[in-house]
Write a protein that holds these residues in place. Structure first.
Motif, PDB file in Angstrom:
ATOM      1  N   PHE A 149      -6.020   4.331 -12.539  1.00 15.07           N
ATOM      2  CA  PHE A 149      -4.985   5.309 -11.999  1.00 15.07           C
ATOM      3  C   PHE A 149      -5.031   5.190 -10.376  1.00 15.07           C
ATOM      4  O   PHE A 149      -4.233   5.559  -9.637  1.00 15.07           O
ATOM      5  CB  PHE A 149      -5.173   6.730 -12.487  1.00 15.07           C
ATOM      6  N   GLN A 150      -5.709   4.583  -9.869  1.00 15.05           N
ATOM      7  CA  GLN A 150      -5.737   4.255  -8.381  1.00 15.05           C
ATOM      8  C   GLN A 150      -4.483   3.349  -8.119  1.00 15.05           C
ATOM      9  O   GLN A 150      -3.740   3.791  -7.191  1.00 15.05           O
ATOM     10  CB  GLN A 150      -7.133   3.468  -7.715  1.00 15.05           C
ATOM     11  N   PHE A 151      -4.289   2.540  -8.858  1.00 18.65           N
ATOM     12  CA  PHE A 151      -3.278   1.715  -8.666  1.00 18.65           C
ATOM     13  C   PHE A 151      -1.924   2.330  -9.404  1.00 18.65           C
ATOM     14  O   PHE A 151      -0.691   2.093  -8.477  1.00 18.65           O
ATOM     15  CB  PHE A 151      -3.372   0.622  -9.372  1.00 18.65           C
ATOM     16  N   VAL A 152      -2.007   3.196 -10.158  1.00 16.46           N
ATOM     17  CA  VAL A 152      -0.553   3.852 -10.605  1.00 16.46           C
ATOM     18  C   VAL A 152      -0.294   4.696  -9.013  1.00 16.46           C
ATOM     19  O   VAL A 152       0.907   4.979  -9.144  1.00 16.46           O
ATOM     20  CB  VAL A 152      -1.072   4.712 -11.781  1.00 16.46           C
ATOM     21  N   PHE A 153      -1.149   5.344  -8.615  1.00 12.80           N
ATOM     22  CA  PHE A 153      -0.797   6.185  -7.408  1.00 12.80           C
ATOM     23  C   PHE A 153      -0.956   5.679  -6.171  1.00 12.80           C
ATOM     24  O   PHE A 153      -0.550   6.186  -5.139  1.00 12.80           O
ATOM     25  CB  PHE A 153      -1.834   7.356  -7.501  1.00 12.80           C
ATOM     26  N   ASP A 154      -1.163   4.346  -6.038  1.00 18.72           N
ATOM     27  CA  ASP A 154      -1.064   3.407  -4.813  1.00 18.72           C
ATOM     28  C   ASP A 154      -0.080   3.788  -3.888  1.00 18.72           C
ATOM     29  O   ASP A 154       0.994   3.620  -4.514  1.00 18.72           O
ATOM     30  CB  ASP A 154      -1.382   1.953  -5.178  1.00 18.72           C
ATOM     31  N   PRO A 155      -0.123   4.366  -2.777  1.00 19.67           N
ATOM     32  CA  PRO A 155       1.156   4.785  -2.045  1.00 19.67           C
ATOM     33  C   PRO A 155       1.844   3.702  -1.633  1.00 19.67           C
ATOM     34  O   PRO A 155       3.125   3.916  -1.000  1.00 19.67           O
ATOM     35  CB  PRO A 155       0.689   5.557  -0.838  1.00 19.67           C
ATOM     36  N   SER A 156       1.530   2.287  -1.608  1.00 14.33           N
ATOM     37  CA  SER A 156       2.301   1.155  -1.008  1.00 14.33           C
ATOM     38  C   SER A 156       2.862   0.385  -2.177  1.00 14.33           C
ATOM     39  O   SER A 156       4.269   0.328  -2.144  1.00 14.33           O
ATOM     40  CB  SER A 156       1.133   0.313  -0.612  1.00 14.33           C
ATOM     41  N   PHE A 157       2.246   0.229  -3.198  1.00 19.11           N
ATOM     42  CA  PHE A 157       2.693  -0.652  -4.371  1.00 19.11           C
ATOM     43  C   PHE A 157       2.516  -0.092  -5.722  1.00 19.11           C
ATOM     44  O   PHE A 157       2.607  -0.591  -6.999  1.00 19.11           O
ATOM     45  CB  PHE A 157       2.113  -1.890  -4.229  1.00 19.11           C
ATOM     46  N   GLY A 158       2.082   1.242  -5.869  1.00 20.16           N
ATOM     47  CA  GLY A 158       1.887   1.865  -6.957  1.00 20.16           C
ATOM     48  C   GLY A 158       3.353   2.026  -7.856  1.00 20.16           C
ATOM     49  O   GLY A 158       4.344   2.131  -7.552  1.00 20.16           O
TER      50      GLY A 158
ATOM     51  N   ASP B  50       3.166 -11.217  -7.026  1.00 19.13           N
ATOM     52  CA  ASP B  50       4.196 -10.213  -7.759  1.00 19.13           C
ATOM     53  C   ASP B  50       3.766  -8.959  -7.847  1.00 19.13           C
ATOM     54  O   ASP B  50       4.379  -7.777  -8.285  1.00 19.13           O
ATOM     55  CB  ASP B  50       4.313 -10.641  -9.195  1.00 19.13           C
ATOM     56  N   ILE B  51       2.292  -8.612  -7.808  1.00 18.68           N
ATOM     57  CA  ILE B  51       1.810  -7.141  -7.756  1.00 18.68           C
ATOM     58  C   ILE B  51       2.236  -6.441  -6.551  1.00 18.68           C
ATOM     59  O   ILE B  51       2.577  -5.200  -6.281  1.00 18.68           O
ATOM     60  CB  ILE B  51       0.332  -7.278  -7.877  1.00 18.68           C
ATOM     61  N   TYR B  52       2.309  -7.073  -5.288  1.00 15.54           N
ATOM     62  CA  TYR B  52       2.451  -6.502  -3.989  1.00 15.54           C
ATOM     63  C   TYR B  52       4.172  -6.894  -3.711  1.00 15.54           C
ATOM     64  O   TYR B  52       4.524  -7.339  -2.578  1.00 15.54           O
ATOM     65  CB  TYR B  52       1.835  -7.186  -2.930  1.00 15.54           C
ATOM     66  N   VAL B  53       5.087  -6.308  -4.647  1.00 14.86           N
ATOM     67  CA  VAL B  53       6.492  -6.497  -4.225  1.00 14.86           C
ATOM     68  C   VAL B  53       7.249  -5.025  -4.331  1.00 14.86           C
ATOM     69  O   VAL B  53       6.578  -4.245  -5.128  1.00 14.86           O
ATOM     70  CB  VAL B  53       7.075  -7.534  -5.085  1.00 14.86           C
ATOM     71  N   ARG B  54       8.324  -4.865  -3.639  1.00 17.15           N
ATOM     72  CA  ARG B  54       9.100  -3.670  -3.763  1.00 17.15           C
ATOM     73  C   ARG B  54      10.598  -4.022  -3.816  1.00 17.15           C
ATOM     74  O   ARG B  54      10.850  -4.810  -3.007  1.00 17.15           O
ATOM     75  CB  ARG B  54       8.770  -2.700  -2.293  1.00 17.15           C
ATOM     76  N   PRO B  55      11.091  -3.421  -4.889  1.00 15.53           N
ATOM     77  CA  PRO B  55      10.809  -2.513  -5.884  1.00 15.53           C
ATOM     78  C   PRO B  55       9.878  -3.522  -6.929  1.00 15.53           C
ATOM     79  O   PRO B  55       9.821  -4.471  -6.911  1.00 15.53           O
ATOM     80  CB  PRO B  55      12.053  -2.232  -6.490  1.00 15.53           C
ATOM     81  N   ASN B 248      -7.101  -4.765  -2.398  1.00 17.94           N
ATOM     82  CA  ASN B 248      -6.260  -6.271  -1.925  1.00 17.94           C
ATOM     83  C   ASN B 248      -6.077  -7.160  -3.304  1.00 17.94           C
ATOM     84  O   ASN B 248      -5.198  -7.982  -2.975  1.00 17.94           O
ATOM     85  CB  ASN B 248      -7.616  -6.844  -1.089  1.00 17.94           C
ATOM     86  N   ASN B 249      -6.714  -6.881  -4.378  1.00 19.47           N
ATOM     87  CA  ASN B 249      -6.730  -7.688  -5.426  1.00 19.47           C
ATOM     88  C   ASN B 249      -6.453  -6.817  -6.841  1.00 19.47           C
ATOM     89  O   ASN B 249      -7.467  -7.062  -7.487  1.00 19.47           O
ATOM     90  CB  ASN B 249      -7.571  -8.807  -5.414  1.00 19.47           C
ATOM     91  N   TRP B 250      -5.437  -6.206  -7.114  1.00 20.64           N
ATOM     92  CA  TRP B 250      -5.346  -5.274  -8.275  1.00 20.64           C
ATOM     93  C   TRP B 250      -5.498  -6.021  -9.559  1.00 20.64           C
ATOM     94  O   TRP B 250      -5.837  -5.548 -10.375  1.00 20.64           O
ATOM     95  CB  TRP B 250      -4.082  -4.355  -8.174  1.00 20.64           C
ATOM     96  N   GLY B 251      -4.985  -7.407  -9.482  1.00 24.19           N
ATOM     97  CA  GLY B 251      -4.790  -8.126 -10.950  1.00 24.19           C
ATOM     98  C   GLY B 251      -6.001  -8.015 -11.706  1.00 24.19           C
ATOM     99  O   GLY B 251      -6.271  -7.528 -12.684  1.00 24.19           O
ATOM    100  N   PRO B 252      -7.156  -8.494 -11.032  1.00 26.76           N
ATOM    101  CA  PRO B 252      -8.534  -8.812 -11.848  1.00 26.76           C
ATOM    102  C   PRO B 252      -9.147  -7.377 -12.139  1.00 26.76           C
ATOM    103  O   PRO B 252      -9.662  -7.239 -13.042  1.00 26.76           O
ATOM    104  CB  PRO B 252      -9.409  -9.505 -10.901  1.00 26.76           C
ATOM    105  N   VAL B 253      -8.831  -6.419 -11.146  1.00 32.49           N
ATOM    106  CA  VAL B 253      -9.231  -5.046 -11.552  1.00 32.49           C
ATOM    107  C   VAL B 253      -8.690  -4.457 -12.855  1.00 32.49           C
ATOM    108  O   VAL B 253      -9.187  -3.787 -13.608  1.00 32.49           O
ATOM    109  CB  VAL B 253      -9.231  -4.332 -10.115  1.00 32.49           C
TER     110      VAL B 253
END
Lengths: 318, 286
Positions: A149-158, B50-55, B248-253
């Motif tokens: 949920f840290q990533f669900v709430f991530d203010p930049s890319f969540g 692809d994790i760090y894109v908006r939207p 920095n690297n949410w994928g593996p987490v």
């Protein structure tokens, strides 16, 4: 928790011990006594050594300057830790965080759980699938949910940011703003726990007396009156049970807060009493002070549970 | 609750309005629970950029299993998994055995002070873990048991709730059957294995399942006891992974999170009825 569970189950010690003692020779009694001792001893020894001994030892340590990394030296300091606790700036913040986190969790998860149970207490297609889905987060570890949920709430890319942006709203800074960080951990914990209150309320509703429902129907009671006068009183033992178990569980949350915020931001943004015990003992190396906070937390819990039991008793005799 | 005359069949107030409200509530709650889970799952299959894109993308394209490969190779995930299995197996075996034996002695054997002993056992439920960790940590560290399995398992092995649960079950058994077995000359242990246990399987299964779930999810104590892959379980390994990669690297987490929760969710999928019974036991007598 024992009185809670007994009240709620209505099994008060079950039926009387099922066997009327037939006359026996004392040799048999003695053998039975020895067997019982042998069966109970390992468990009693473990509970004594790792629950009751440390409970008392923690109380002793709270009057020392004990440091967890130097197990030999613990100098008595009298009530200095307690005096320090009363005067410290972070005490109010941390107590406030604990109260907000705990009471928001208890109140919101119970109200939502009851509302959902009332709405789903009818024949609906897919109800069982929904019940499983809502309950699933409750069996998942708090550490895993906190990390995810840290990533669900991530203010930049969540996820939350993306959804809010799509409806044209701006995203609060869940990671830096203390108020929003507390909102984040509280919401996450409620999300994890909703299934518990829901499933218990649903089970309680399905075990209610339907003759009372019929009587209310014949009397032409409005749905609200029906709920207030017929359903809620019958759910009273369940509500009491939940208020105690959800409170005890949420006061003790460590894994989710550690995984999601490490107690921050700004030092104590989401630090609760339990988290402070860890922080003081194992990070700041002040186990004596940590033991003091733990003792205070335990006394507060005992007091709240006592009040809850009293309120319940008064209510049921009124 | 034990006095209800007739169990509701769940079709009270079947007004159309209530049905509509019920379905609406179901849709809302499904979205609230499922969307974050879906988000975690798709992130674990996304390529890093692809994790760090908006939207955000709501479907991984292209999908990749690199995150899972990274998780399994770059951190000692298999070792954490093995440790979790060992810790859970040892604790479950200890707790189930001790719980059943204690409950049996406290329900069907007669000895002076039985109720007092029962109180001593379940009063442990009122003591939060957090108040015992400081002193227990000092004791285990002195024994040189940090980063050992016995250091993690033994302090957690005492069982209070399971004793309560199984004792209630044993007390609910029909007295005539137990008395008949006694008159037939069955000794206390034979009575337990041949008569009491065969009538208690559903409760034992529920008790065993919640023990497995709780021990698999246990965090604070293993976290304090272990700081390397020799003994750290998955939950602790996951926050170590988060320390190294998070942000920095949410994928593996996310891949690590999925792998950590998957065994319990699979167990839940197949045995949910028994699991719900155990986890909600004490609240509603079914």
């Amino acid at each position: 928790m024992q009185p809670a569970a007994e009240v709620a189950t209505g099994v008060r010690a079950g039926p009387p011990p099922p066997v009327g003692p037939p006359p026996r020779r004392s040799g048999t009694d003695r053998r039975e006594w020895l067997l019982a001792a042998a069966l109970l001893l390992p468990n009693l020894a473990l509970l004594t050594l790792f629950v009751y001994r440390p409970l008392i030892d923690n109380f002793r340590l709270s009057f020392t300057d004990y440091n967890i990394s130097s197990p030999t030296g613990a100098t008595p300091v009298g009530t200095a830790n307690y005096v320090e606790w009363l005067g410290r700036d972070d005490t109010r913040t941390i107590l406030g965080n604990t109260v907000v986190f705990t009471f928001a969790t208890v109140l919101i998860s119970m109200v939502l759980g009851l509302a959902l149970a009332l709405l789903l207490d009818q024949k609906l297609r897919g109800r069982n699938v929904v019940r499983s889905l809502v309950f699933a987060p409750f069996v998942v570890s708090g550490a895993a949910i906190g990390v995810a949920f840290q990533f669900v709430f991530d203010p930049s890319f969540g996820l939350i940011r993306d959804l809010l942006t799509r409806v044209g709203a701006s995203t609060p800074d869940f990671f830096q703003d203390t108020g929003w960080a507390l909102f984040m951990v509280t919401t996450t914990y409620i999300w994890k726990n909703l299934g518990y209150t829901f499933v218990i309320y649903l089970a309680a509703l399905q075990g209610r007396r339907i003759d009372l429902d019929e009587a209310a129907e014949i009397d032409g009671a409005s749905p609200w009156t029906h709920f207030r006068r017929v359903l809620l009183p019958q759910l009273r033992p369940t509500t009491f049970f939940l208020s105690i178990t959800v409170l005890l569980n949420s006061v003790q949350v460590f894994d989710l807060i550690y995984a999601q915020t490490r107690g921050g931001p700004v030092g104590t943004g989401t630090t609760t009493l339990v988290f402070q015990v860890y922080q003081e003992t194992f990070v700041n190396m002040r186990a004596g002070y940590g033991a003091t906070v733990a003792t205070i937390m335990f006394l507060i819990l005992l007091a709240i549970t006592f009040v809850q039991v009293r309120v319940m008793d008064r209510g049921s005799t009124a | 609750m034990s006095t209800h005359l007739q169990v509701s069949q769940g079709d009270r107030h079947r007004t159309p309005l209530m049905s509509v409200a019920g379905y609406a509530a179901m849709i809302v709650v499904v979205l609230v629970i499922a969307v974050p889970l879906f988000w975690i799952l798709i992130t674990s299959f996304k390529e890093r950029q692809d994790i760090y894109v908006r939207p955000a993308q709501y479907w991984p394209s292209p999908a990749t299993t690199d995150n899972y490969r990274d998780t399994v190779t770059s951190i000692p995930f298999p070792a954490y998994f093995r440790n979790s299995l060992i810790i859970t197996a040892l604790l479950a075996a200890a707790k189930i055995t001790l719980g059943v034996l204690s409950a049996y002695a406290l329900s069907l054997l007669r000895f002076p002070g039985r109720n007092l002993v029962f109180l001593v056992v379940i009063a442990a439920l009122m003591v939060p873990n957090q108040i015992t960790v400081i002193s227990n940590y000092a004791l285990i560290a002195q024994l040189g048991w940090r980063n050992t399995f016995q250091g993690i398992v033994i302090p957690l092995a005492g069982v209070a709730f399971g004793t309560f649960l199984m004792r209630n079950q044993f007390l609910s058994l029909p007295g005539e059957i137990i008395e008949a077995a006694r008159l037939d000359g069955a000794g206390p242990m034979k009575l337990l294995w041949r008569v009491v246990m065969p009538m208690s399987w559903p409760t034992l299964v529920a008790f065993s399942l919640i023990t497995v779930v709780n021990e698999w999810n246990e965090y604070l104590w293993p976290f304090l006891m272990s700081d390397n892959e020799k003994t750290a379980p998955l939950q602790v390994g996951l926050t170590l992974l988060q320390n190294n990669e998070g942000g920095n690297n949410w994928g593996p987490v996310m891949a690590g999170t999925v792998l950590t929760v998957l065994p319990i969710l699979i167990l839940f999928l197949f045995l949910q009825r028994q699991m719900i019974k155990g986890l909600t036991a004490g609240a509603v007598k079914s």
